[in-house]
Scaffold this motif. Structure first.
Motif, short mmCIF file in Angstrom:
data_model
loop_
_atom_site.label_atom_id
_atom_site.label_comp_id
_atom_site.label_asym_id
_atom_site.label_seq_id
_atom_site.Cartn_x
_atom_site.Cartn_y
_atom_site.Cartn_z
N VAL A 217 -45.04 -66.35 43.75
CA VAL A 217 -46.39 -66.19 43.23
C VAL A 217 -47.36 -66.16 44.39
N ALA B 65 -50.82 -66.66 35.53
CA ALA B 65 -51.76 -65.59 35.87
C ALA B 65 -52.71 -65.32 34.72
N PRO C 250 -45.42 -65.12 35.57
CA PRO C 250 -45.29 -63.85 36.29
C PRO C 250 -44.42 -62.82 35.58
#
Length: 166
Positions: free
Chosen positions: A96, A113, A129
């Protein structure tokens, strides 16, 4: 399109910036001392920011939310992905994050996110992700996602019918 006249061009500072001749309209600091173009000005400004300031600026620039609003979303989702439900502590944060900072300070790695509607810019939730990339790969198109679900169900049924009982 006409090119700018030589009097409309300013050289970005060769010591602090790129040293290129650029139109006056592209200069952030057009004054007599160390003029900087916007790109060099932004690069210099970001180099002096700490990770928390950079995170606040990025969240605002990309999604028009503050870190505090992000934290409220995170708590509302109980620190889980809005799609698959994985808890943020189970997400591998080594994959990430963005580009490394030039000054060597650590990036603030956030496992969930911000997901947003690309047409309206509205924030929809927080995703892991894998789910974030998956939605992006389908172009945020519900019809494509439904066809993918139908495809997987057909393949699963076919696999189950092809399996011979022991």
């Amino acid at each position: 399109m006409t090119s700018p006249s030589p009097t409309d061009l300013v050289r970005c500072s060769p010591t602090k910036g790129c040293g290129e001749l650029k139109p006056r309209s592209l200069m952030a600091q057009p004054g007599p001392r160390a003029p900087l173009c916007w790109a060099c000005y932004q690069r210099m400004r970001r180099a002096h920011q700490g990770p928390a300031v950079a995170r606040r600026a990025n969240l605002w620039a990309k999604y028009r939310i503050t870190p505090e609003q992000y934290d409220v979303l995170r708590e509302d989702q109980q620190c889980r992905c809005a799609i698959c439900g994985i808890h943020e502590t189970e997400i591998d944060v080594s994959r990430v994050g963005g580009r490394p900072r030039k000054d060597g300070t650590q990036l603030v790695k956030v496992p969930l996110a911000v997901d947003h509607d690309h047409a309206t810019g509205a924030v929809r939730g927080l995703l892991c992700p894998t789910c974030n990339v998956g939605l992006g790969s389908f172009g945020d198109d519900p019809a494509r996602l439904l066809r993918a679900v139908a495809y997987l169900e057909r393949c699963s049924q076919q696999r189950d019918s092809d399996a011979t009982p022991l």
